[in-house]
Design a protein around this motif. Structure first.
Motif, short mmCIF file in Angstrom:
data_model
loop_
_atom_site.label_atom_id
_atom_site.label_comp_id
_atom_site.label_asym_id
_atom_site.label_seq_id
_atom_site.Cartn_x
_atom_site.Cartn_y
_atom_site.Cartn_z
N GLU A 50 41.58 36.14 45.73
CA GLU A 50 41.84 34.86 46.39
C GLU A 50 42.38 33.81 45.41
OE1 GLU A 50 39.68 32.09 49.80
OE2 GLU A 50 38.44 33.45 48.61
N CYS A 51 42.57 34.19 44.16
CA CYS A 51 43.00 33.26 43.12
C CYS A 51 44.52 33.09 43.14
CB CYS A 51 42.55 33.78 41.76
SG CYS A 51 43.24 32.91 40.35
N PRO A 52 45.02 31.87 43.29
CA PRO A 52 46.47 31.66 43.29
C PRO A 52 47.12 31.99 41.94
CG PRO A 52 45.32 29.55 43.38
CD PRO A 52 44.28 30.64 43.52
N PRO A 78 35.45 38.27 41.07
CA PRO A 78 35.54 37.29 42.16
C PRO A 78 34.86 35.97 41.79
CG PRO A 78 33.94 38.99 42.71
CD PRO A 78 34.60 39.40 41.42
N LEU A 79 35.63 34.90 41.86
CA LEU A 79 35.10 33.56 41.59
C LEU A 79 34.56 33.00 42.91
CD1 LEU A 79 37.99 32.34 39.28
CD2 LEU A 79 35.73 33.19 38.58
N PHE A 80 33.45 33.59 43.35
CA PHE A 80 32.93 33.33 44.69
C PHE A 80 32.46 31.89 44.90
CE2 PHE A 80 30.02 35.71 42.02
CZ PHE A 80 28.94 34.85 41.92
N GLU A 81 32.21 31.17 43.82
CA GLU A 81 31.78 29.77 43.98
C GLU A 81 32.94 28.87 44.38
OE1 GLU A 81 29.67 28.66 40.47
OE2 GLU A 81 27.99 29.98 40.93
N VAL A 82 34.18 29.25 44.06
CA VAL A 82 35.35 28.44 44.42
C VAL A 82 36.25 29.13 45.44
CG1 VAL A 82 35.44 27.04 42.33
CG2 VAL A 82 36.60 29.24 42.38
N ALA A 92 36.55 35.74 48.14
CA ALA A 92 36.87 36.61 47.02
C ALA A 92 35.98 37.85 46.96
CB ALA A 92 36.78 35.84 45.71
N LEU A 93 34.70 37.67 47.20
CA LEU A 93 33.79 38.81 47.11
C LEU A 93 34.03 39.79 48.26
CD1 LEU A 93 31.50 40.28 45.74
CD2 LEU A 93 29.88 38.80 46.93
N THR A 94 34.17 39.29 49.47
CA THR A 94 34.41 40.21 50.59
C THR A 94 35.76 40.91 50.44
OG1 THR A 94 35.20 38.39 51.96
CG2 THR A 94 32.89 39.04 52.24
N GLN A 120 29.08 47.13 51.90
CA GLN A 120 28.09 46.95 50.84
C GLN A 120 27.95 48.16 49.94
OE1 GLN A 120 26.80 43.96 50.01
NE2 GLN A 120 28.27 43.36 51.59
N ARG A 121 28.38 49.30 50.40
CA ARG A 121 28.30 50.49 49.53
C ARG A 121 29.20 50.34 48.32
NH1 ARG A 121 31.56 55.35 52.47
NH2 ARG A 121 31.13 56.36 50.49
N TRP A 122 30.17 49.42 48.38
CA TRP A 122 31.10 49.20 47.27
C TRP A 122 30.61 48.12 46.31
CZ3 TRP A 122 33.43 53.40 47.89
CH2 TRP A 122 33.79 53.85 49.15
N ALA A 123 29.49 47.49 46.62
CA ALA A 123 28.97 46.41 45.78
C ALA A 123 28.72 46.84 44.34
CB ALA A 123 27.72 45.80 46.41
N PRO A 124 28.19 48.04 44.07
CA PRO A 124 27.97 48.41 42.66
C PRO A 124 29.26 48.43 41.84
CG PRO A 124 26.66 49.83 44.08
CD PRO A 124 27.58 49.03 44.99
N ALA A 125 30.37 48.83 42.43
CA ALA A 125 31.64 48.85 41.69
C ALA A 125 32.10 47.44 41.37
CB ALA A 125 32.71 49.59 42.50
#
Length: 170
Positions: free
Chosen positions: A29-31, A59-63, A67-69, A122-127
């Motif tokens: 999501e980062c420009p 992922p800079l999920f705070e801004v 990004a995380l999804t 969520q199965r991809w969260a560890p990666a």
């Protein structure tokens, strides 16, 4: 129990055997990452097989609220050999990375949308977490952060500058 080992070189653009590795810690999501993508592709494409690009999620999920999804969805695409498809789609449509958008991209790619968002993703969260923790270990604070053969890139993000940095040493 599922294998939770994560190959840190799993998202490679270019030849996996290329002698030079440009490692990018990025956020879909980062420009700034979107702007870097064509430069990095041109670098690899014009290197005659000498340079490969390896992507790691940071992922800079705070801004960047999606990004995380988007990173989880990219991992789901990667399980089908389609990581770079979602990478490119995300950069082309950074304003459309909500769950319904990701589901639509999955359906268009022939991937079950339930693998890409929600509980199925969520199965991809560890990666994604492994990439993020590796980034923290490399003192990544923003995106894109590039490492050229392990050394942090601090120059201008241009094809000419990166080509010079990745050229064979005499």
């Amino acid at each position: 129990m599922a294998d939770t080992t994560v190959d840190p070189s799993r998202h490679v653009y270019g030849s996996p055997e290329a002698p030079v590795t440009v490692l990018e810690y990025g956020d879909l999501e980062c420009p700034h990452c979107r702007a870097a993508a064509p430069v990095l592709r041109e670098l690899v494409d014009s290197s005659d097989g000498r340079v490969r690009l390896v992507w790691r999620h940071f992922p800079l999920f705070e801004v960047h609220p999606h990004a995380l999804t988007a990173a989880l969805a990219a991992e789901a695409f990667a399980a089908h050999g389609r990581f770079w498809d979602l990478h490119d789609e995300a950069f082309a449509h950074q304003d459309r990375l909500a769950d319904p958008d990701l589901r639509r991209y999955a359906a268009a790619a022939g991937i079950d949308p339930d693998e890409v968002v929600g509980d199925g993703a969520q199965r991809w969260a560890p990666a994604v977490e492994a990439d993020y923790l590796a980034g923290l270990a490399h003192d990544v604070r923003g995106t894109p952060t590039l490492l050229v053969d392990g050394a942090r890139w601090t120059g201008h993000l241009t094809v000419a500058a990166l080509t010079a940095a990745t050229a064979p040493r005499a």
